[in-house]
Design a protein around this motif. Structure first.
Motif, short mmCIF file in Angstrom:
data_model
loop_
_atom_site.label_atom_id
_atom_site.label_comp_id
_atom_site.label_asym_id
_atom_site.label_seq_id
_atom_site.Cartn_x
_atom_site.Cartn_y
_atom_site.Cartn_z
N UNK A 203 0.87 -1.18 -0.17
CA UNK A 203 -0.01 0.16 -0.05
C UNK A 203 0.80 1.16 0.08
N UNK A 204 1.97 1.25 0.55
CA UNK A 204 3.01 2.48 0.89
C UNK A 204 3.27 2.92 -0.39
N UNK A 205 3.90 1.54 -1.32
CA UNK A 205 4.53 1.73 -2.57
C UNK A 205 3.40 2.24 -3.51
N UNK A 206 2.16 1.81 -3.50
CA UNK A 206 1.24 2.12 -4.44
C UNK A 206 0.56 3.68 -4.31
N UNK A 207 0.57 3.92 -2.88
CA UNK A 207 0.40 5.20 -2.51
C UNK A 207 1.51 6.14 -2.88
N UNK A 223 -9.33 3.74 8.85
CA UNK A 223 -8.27 3.53 10.00
C UNK A 223 -7.28 2.35 9.78
N UNK A 224 -6.67 1.74 10.63
CA UNK A 224 -5.66 0.76 10.69
C UNK A 224 -4.54 0.79 9.57
N UNK A 225 -4.22 -0.38 9.00
CA UNK A 225 -3.00 -0.44 8.21
C UNK A 225 -3.34 0.42 6.97
N UNK A 226 -4.42 0.71 6.41
CA UNK A 226 -4.43 1.73 5.31
C UNK A 226 -4.04 3.00 5.57
#
Ligand SMILES: NC(=O)c1ccc[n+]([C@@H]2O[C@H](COP(=O)([O-])OP(=O)(O)OC[C@H]3O[C@@H](n4cnc5c(N)ncnc54)[C@H](OP(=O)(O)O)[C@@H]3O)[C@@H](O)[C@H]2O)c1
Length: 338
Positions: A203-207, A223-226
């Motif tokens: 997710x971090x890479x995609x963001x 919230x959470x990992x997102x």
């Protein structure tokens, strides 16, 4: 007059199930002076209701066990002993999950079926629309050219947030849980990018790829990992509107995550939780703004409408598996005028 009701049968541990709910049928008493009989047309299912099923302290009291679940309903006055609410009026209220209910009129807001479809008063012109408008504009304060990320992007609140951010001239990135939703956000609503968090392993890479200039505003519905992935991309003086935490509503243990405070400190960011009612004194302005954009064709609106009172538990549970695009409602009865 007989009514059907849905009661809170048990307090769920983790994700609610069908046995969280109990259907009953009973005879309603005769109307007293000042009372009205209401026939439900549309019943709203909302993620916050999960919180009210628990007995933990919150900003609204818990539902009572073995009593009807309460929520946003658009209904028609079918009998009246209240001169302010004549027979035939259509009202919005926080009412019991019942096909028919009796009210003393307090807390009911008349709505005009000629201005907008009745379902809109539970969605874009109601609580979710006001939440999107107030949270984004009064906390997020987006400026033209800034990057806005919204999680829960294909839902009732998220779809409106992203479109308002586009109207304000921002680059908008949505996060949602299916390819259909991603396509909808990009093709129908004009989001610049959208990420399917269920099929993306990084997710971090995609963001990071979707936000080459970092993130200025984060509207957090989940919230959470997102959210953890979004925080790592915040720019200086970013604003985070903490609207919802649906990924944690069914948690049975305290979730752990990276600490966010060092990021907030280094980026001098503002993170603010809010409940839409905090902005009640600005609802007039917000409703006028939303209605104006709808009329101008700048704000599109999507609903997922289940048919029939029996569908209420399923429609509510579907919020947690992402079955809805836009606002999830249940249509209980048809209104001949709309
Ligand atoms: N602060 C306030 O006053 C206020 C007012 C209204 C709503 N809210 C909050 O705003 C959020 C959105 O509300 P809404 O009415 O617009 O609901 P919604 O987005 O229409 O429906 C919920 C959506 O959440 C997503 N979701 C469910 N479980 C998830 C998970 N574990 N991780 C990530 N996403 C998940 C699903 O979409 P996917 O397919 O994308 O997973 C689902 O469609 C909720 O958290 C709600 O509690 C706050």
């Amino acid at each position: 007059m007989k009514t059907r009701s849905i009661l809170l049968n048990e307090r769920p541990k983790g994700l609610p199930t069908e046995s969280t709910f109990k259907f009953t049928e009973e005879e309603l008493p005769e109307l007293q002076d000042g009372q009205v009989l209401l026939k439900a047309f549309y019943i709203s299912v909302d993620p916050y209701m999960r919180g009210r099923m628990s007995d933990a302290k919150s900003y609204v009291p818990p539902y009572k066990l073995h009593e009807p679940i309460m929520g946003g309903i658009v209904a028609e006055v079918t009998e009246s002993r209240n001169s302010k609410l004549p027979k035939g009026s259509v009202v919005l209220g926080n009412l019991p999950w019942q096909t028919y209910s009796i009210s003393d009129g307090r807390g009911l807001t008349p709505v005009d079926p000629n201005i907008a479809p009745l379902s809109y008063y539970l969605g874009i012109l109601g609580m979710p629309g006001l939440t999107a408008y107030c949270g984004l504009l009064f906390i997020g304060d987006p400026k033209p050219g800034e990057t806005v990320v919204v999680s829960g992007a294909a839902g009732a609140v998220g779809t409106v947030v992203g479109q308002i951010a586009k109207i304000k001239g921002c680059r908008v990135i949505g996060i949602a849980g299916s390819d259909d939703k991603i396509n909808y956000l990009k093709e129908e609503l004009g989001f610049d990018e959208a990420i399917n968090y269920k099929s993306t392993s990084d997710m971090r890479g995609a963001l990071s790829a979707a936000c080459p200039d970092g993130v200025d505003v984060y509207f957090d519905n989940v919230g959470g990992e997102i959210s953890d992935a979004v925080y790592s991309l915040l720019n200086n003086f970013a604003r985070i509107a903490v609207c919802g935490q649906i990924s944690l509503y069914n948690a049975t243990s305290q979730p752990m995550g990276p600490r966010v405070e060092p990021i907030l400190l280094k980026t001098k960011s503002l993170m603010k939780g809010f409940i839409v009612s905090d902005y009640a004194d600005r609802f007039g302005e917000a409703a006028a703004g939303l209605a104006g954009w709808i009329q101008e064709g700048k704000l599109k609106y999507e609903e997922t409408i289940a048919e029939g009172f029996d569908q209420l538990p399923h429609a509510f549970l579907g919020l947690f598996s992402g079955e809805n695009i836009g606002k999830q409602l249940v249509k209980v009865a048809g209104y001949s005028g709309s």
